[in-house]
Design an enzyme around this catalytic site. Structure first.
Site, PDB file in Angstrom:
ATOM      1  CG  ASP A  12       2.690   0.254  -4.863  1.00 18.59           C
ATOM      2  OD1 ASP A  12       2.525   1.488  -4.650  1.00 18.59           O
ATOM      3  OD2 ASP A  12       1.835  -0.497  -4.348  1.00 18.59           O
ATOM      4  CB  SER A  13       5.236   2.074  -1.767  1.00 13.50           C
ATOM      5  OG  SER A  13       3.653   1.746  -1.414  1.00 13.50           O
ATOM      6  CE1 TYR A  44       8.718   3.192  -0.933  1.00 10.92           C
ATOM      7  CE2 TYR A  44       7.809   4.255  -2.993  1.00 10.92           C
ATOM      8  CZ  TYR A  44       8.837   3.445  -2.332  1.00 10.92           C
ATOM      9  OH  TYR A  44       9.885   2.548  -2.738  1.00 10.92           O
ATOM     10  CB  CYS A  75       2.925   3.977  -6.341  1.00 11.87           C
ATOM     11  SG  CYS A  75       3.223   4.874  -4.373  1.00 11.87           S
ATOM     12  CG  ASN A  76      -2.816   7.065  -6.598  1.00 12.00           C
ATOM     13  OD1 ASN A  76      -3.196   7.768  -7.407  1.00 12.00           O
ATOM     14  ND2 ASN A  76      -2.910   5.860  -6.460  1.00 12.00           N
ATOM     15  CB  THR A  77       2.543   7.889  -2.399  1.00  6.95           C
ATOM     16  OG1 THR A  77       1.322   7.644  -1.988  1.00  6.95           O
ATOM     17  CG2 THR A  77       3.415   8.767  -1.443  1.00  6.95           C
ATOM     18  CB  CYS A 188      -3.746   4.607  -2.281  1.00  4.10           C
ATOM     19  SG  CYS A 188      -2.641   3.339  -1.433  1.00  4.10           S
ATOM     20  CB  THR A 189      -2.055   1.184  -6.444  1.00  2.00           C
ATOM     21  OG1 THR A 189      -1.103   1.308  -5.551  1.00  2.00           O
ATOM     22  CG2 THR A 189      -2.109   2.486  -7.452  1.00  2.00           C
ATOM     23  CG  HIS A 190      -1.314  -0.775  -0.864  1.00  3.93           C
ATOM     24  ND1 HIS A 190      -0.602  -0.020  -1.618  1.00  3.93           N
ATOM     25  CD2 HIS A 190      -0.867  -1.753  -0.272  1.00  3.93           C
ATOM     26  CE1 HIS A 190       0.814  -0.253  -1.338  1.00  3.93           C
ATOM     27  NE2 HIS A 190       0.750  -1.588  -0.617  1.00  3.93           N
TER      28      HIS A 190
HETATM   29  N1  DGL Z   1       0.258   2.219  -3.126  1.00  2.60           N
HETATM   30  C1  DGL Z   1       0.648   3.648  -2.766  1.00  2.60           C
HETATM   31  C2  DGL Z   1      -0.158   4.705  -3.540  1.00  2.60           C
HETATM   32  O1  DGL Z   1      -0.844   4.517  -4.568  1.00  2.60           O
HETATM   33  C3  DGL Z   1       0.872   4.182  -1.423  1.00  2.60           C
HETATM   34  C4  DGL Z   1       0.934   3.272  -0.054  1.00  2.60           C
HETATM   35  C5  DGL Z   1       2.024   3.813   0.773  1.00  2.60           C
HETATM   36  O2  DGL Z   1       3.026   3.350   0.432  1.00  2.60           O
HETATM   37  O3  DGL Z   1       1.780   4.482   1.697  1.00  2.60           O
HETATM   38  O4  DGL Z   1      -0.471   5.864  -2.965  1.00  2.60           O
END
Ligand code: DGL
Length: 259
Positions: A12-13, A44, A75-77, A188-190
């Site tokens: 992940d980011s 990201y 990470c979705n991004t 977003c996984t966060h």
């Molecule tokens: N955790 C990441 C996601 O699922 C993105 C967070 C980021 O780096 O902007 O999209």
């Protein structure tokens, strides 16, 4: 070497992908996991498409150098920017991505057309992959995309509740939510780590979905299909690495894994 005994690589980011790692462990506790978070280069979601592709490829390459048997892009991004490149590059192994859990959210509404708020990074919501997904469900739901620049940073700081987070979310919801919503998709996984605060602010009636469980199930399915499930019965080993070697990040990762 018996490939089945190699770890599953996840990246992940930053620390957010630990929300997916937890679901993977819950489903397949006997697997070994190597999680890599790129907190040094996070976020990201506000970077250019090309930059995220480059970073995602570097993250994957690092995990591959550690002999992982499968790659989970938690990470979705990074999934929107690089999943196709990664699948082409590593065609001999399962490469699993994550996308906003629109399908379960839409299916959860019985009898009426639900209003579904999709919280995600600006890049995820801008990219083709999300537009395709949205087109699939826009007959059955009113979909409201809500870019949340700045939200992942709360999680990276370990700020999972409190007045500043509520003020940030309050402003975001006030500016974009004219009417109440039925469901929220955490794209977003966060964001699962701030789920309680989101629930508190939108009320108990709002159902919240994230893609972690679906990604874990898909990973299990792909491993089984390729004959790569671990032959061991005992609990596997979980290793967490991060490009930021700060003490705070190391402590935060252990804390998030235990929540
Ligand atoms: N955790 C990441 C996601 O699922 C993105 C967070 C980021 O780096 O902007 O999209």
């Amino acid at each position: 070497m018996d490939k089945r005994t190699c770890p599953i690589g996840i990246f992940d980011s930053g620390v957010g992908g630990i929300s997916v790692l937890r679901q993977l462990i819950a489903l397949m506790p006997n697997e070994d996991y190597l999680f890599f978070g790129d907190s040094k280069n996070a976020p990201y979601g506000t970077k250019s498409f090309e930059e995220v592709q480059r970073l995602a490829c570097a993250d994957a390459e690092y995990l591959l150098s550690k002999k992982v048997k499968a790659l989970v892009v938690a990470c979705n991004t990074a999934t929107s920017a690089a999943i196709q490149i990664l699948r082409n590059k590593y065609s001999g192994m399962p490469v699993i991505g994550i996308e906003p859990a629109l399908k379960p959210a839409v299916l959860s509404a019985s009898g009426k057309k639900p209003a579904v708020l999709v919280m995600a990074t600006p890049m995820t919501l801008r990219e083709e992959k999300f537009h395709q997904l949205m087109m699939r469900y826009e007959q059955d739901a009113t979909i409201i995309p809500l870019p949340c620049p700045g939200l992942m940073e709360f999680v990276e700081r370990g700020e999972l509740s409190g007045a500043a987070l509520e003020a940030y979310l309050g402003k975001l919801f006030q500016a974009h939510l004219r009417n109440p919503v039925d469901c929220v998709v955490l794209g977003c996984t966060h964001y699962p780590f701030v789920r309680d605060t989101i629930q508190k602010m939108l009320g108990d009636k709002v159902a919240i979905f994230d893609g972690g469980g679906g990604t874990a199930r898909e990973t299990h399915r792909r491993l089984a299909e390729c004959g790569l499930l671990s032959p061991f019965r005992a609990r596997g080993r979980v290793t967490i690495e991060n490009s930021s070697e700060s003490r705070e990040i190391t402590d935060l990762c252990s804390m998030l894994l235990k929540i």
